[in-house]
Design a protein around this motif. Structure first.
Motif, PDB file in Angstrom:
ATOM      1  N   MET A 127       0.863  -1.173   0.000  1.00  0.00           N
ATOM      2  CA  MET A 127       0.000   0.000   0.000  1.00  0.00           C
ATOM      3  C   MET A 127       0.902   1.225   0.000  1.00  0.00           C
ATOM      4  O   MET A 127       1.728   1.391   0.890  1.00  0.00           O
ATOM      5  N   TRP A 128       0.768   2.073  -1.045  1.00  0.00           N
ATOM      6  CA  TRP A 128       1.672   3.215  -1.196  1.00  0.00           C
ATOM      7  C   TRP A 128       1.166   4.422  -0.428  1.00  0.00           C
ATOM      8  O   TRP A 128       1.919   5.060   0.297  1.00  0.00           O
ATOM      9  N   THR A 129      -0.105   4.774  -0.581  1.00  0.00           N
ATOM     10  CA  THR A 129      -0.690   5.886   0.166  1.00  0.00           C
ATOM     11  C   THR A 129      -2.202   5.760   0.211  1.00  0.00           C
ATOM     12  O   THR A 129      -2.822   5.245  -0.728  1.00  0.00           O
ATOM     13  N   ASP A 130      -2.780   6.230   1.300  1.00  0.00           N
ATOM     14  CA  ASP A 130      -4.242   6.345   1.401  1.00  0.00           C
ATOM     15  C   ASP A 130      -4.637   7.802   1.639  1.00  0.00           C
ATOM     16  O   ASP A 130      -5.718   8.094   2.149  1.00  0.00           O
ATOM     17  N   GLN A 131      -3.748   8.722   1.223  1.00  0.00           N
ATOM     18  CA  GLN A 131      -3.988  10.139   1.444  1.00  0.00           C
ATOM     19  C   GLN A 131      -4.629  10.838   0.239  1.00  0.00           C
ATOM     20  O   GLN A 131      -4.837  12.051   0.274  1.00  0.00           O
ATOM     21  N   ALA A 132      -4.915  10.087  -0.816  1.00  0.00           N
ATOM     22  CA  ALA A 132      -5.696  10.617  -1.946  1.00  0.00           C
ATOM     23  C   ALA A 132      -6.916   9.711  -2.062  1.00  0.00           C
ATOM     24  O   ALA A 132      -7.053   8.919  -2.989  1.00  0.00           O
ATOM     25  N   ALA A 133      -7.813   9.834  -1.104  1.00  0.00           N
ATOM     26  CA  ALA A 133      -8.826   8.807  -0.842  1.00  0.00           C
ATOM     27  C   ALA A 133     -10.170   9.046  -1.515  1.00  0.00           C
ATOM     28  O   ALA A 133     -11.039   8.178  -1.486  1.00  0.00           O
ATOM     29  N   ARG A 134     -10.353  10.208  -2.153  1.00  0.00           N
ATOM     30  CA  ARG A 134     -11.679  10.564  -2.679  1.00  0.00           C
ATOM     31  C   ARG A 134     -11.901   9.973  -4.072  1.00  0.00           C
ATOM     32  O   ARG A 134     -11.963  10.657  -5.050  1.00  0.00           O
TER      33      ARG A 134
END
Length: 283
Positions: free
Chosen positions: A136-143
């Motif tokens: 998992m690279w990032t969950d900060q662009a979740a929209r």
């Protein structure tokens, strides 16, 4: 405004993803898992089926297709001869749910958006190393992360957040980790979907709703350059890709229909990366 759209291929099963391969042919997917190859003369043939539902498609230097398959909740790998295997289904802690689009870097790593549930803003992005090892690279662009592409220098990933109605830039740090997303364009009033980058930094964005295409300048200013209120020529134009020998033709998918169409973009597209995934060497 983009004008004089021409039909590139027809008879496809609601194609969402479209990409130019290293051999110059176009590749697209269908809603019953079809993987299509479209020749320069417009002839199309099904080279394989995953029996799923294909969203975005990407290719490596050997001509293997990496298909984001909603039906199988995985990225499927399709060889030129039509063999189908699962390349990545996420991680044991975070299995893929809605793999939507993927983009390669020069080392053969594949960045894969997983959109999550519409309205829940629970999407994430995976990084699949050459060979298939996934994190998992990032969950900060979740929209509802959707279409994506790397910048020309490979220092960042540009991602369309469909539910956020924005494009964000996510830095790729020296150690490969994801930096903090930065909003670079506001596309309020639409449901943006796919993205293709030109050599001069201009972004072209297809929209699931309404039926339109944006040109987004490097400074973030956006303008509608094609719109079809009747949904006849542009019918849910989800993905866009540059094609042709000079990469000046913008090819547009038709999720709501059966065609790929194209028009002169007026700029040259940034060549896609076609790495060799077994070794990680770029081609």
């Amino acid at each position: 405004m983009l004008e004089a759209f021409e039909t590139v291929a027809t008879g496809l099963d609601h194609p969402e993803g479209v990409a130019r391969g290293p051999d110059g042919a176009l590749y697209a997917g269908g809603e019953a898992g079809q993987i299509y190859r479209i020749e320069p003369d417009g002839s199309a043939r099904e080279i394989a089926s995953t029996e799923g539902f294909i969203y975005g498609v990407s290719l490596d230097g050997a001509g293997n297709v990496y298909a984001c398959d909603f039906g199988n909740a995985a990225v499927m790998r399709v060889t030129p001869s039509g063999d189908v295997t699962t390349y990545s289904s996420g991680t044991s802690e975070r299995p893929m749910r809605v793999p939507n689009f993927a983009a390669f870097d020069d080392q053969g790593a594949l960045y894969v958006t997983d959109s999550g549930e519409w309205g829940d803003d629970d999407g994430l992005i995976y990084r699949v190393a050459a060979g298939g090892s996934t994190a998992m690279w990032t969950d900060q662009a979740a929209r509802f992360p959707n279409g994506c592409c790397l910048t020309a220098d490979g220092s960042a990933l540009l991602v369309v957040e469909s539910h956020g109605r924005v494009i964000v830039r996510i830095p790729i740090e020296d150690d490969g980790a994801a930096g903090k997303p930065e909003e670079i364009a506001d596309l309020t009033g639409s449901q943006p979907d796919g993205i293709a980058l030109a050599e001069d930094g201009t972004m072209f964005v297809g929209c699931y709703r309404p039926d339109r295409i944006y040109r987004v300048h490097p400074d973030g200013g956006a303008e509608v350059i094609a719109e079809d209120p009747d949904g006849v020529v542009l019918n849910q134009p989800a993905n866009v890709a540059f094609a042709g020998d000079d990469l000046t033709r913008l090819v547009v998918s038709s999720l709501g229909g059966w065609n790929l169409v194209a028009a002169d973009a007026g700029v040259r597209g940034l060549p896609l990366r076609y790495p060799t995934t077994e070794t990680g060497a770029a081609r």
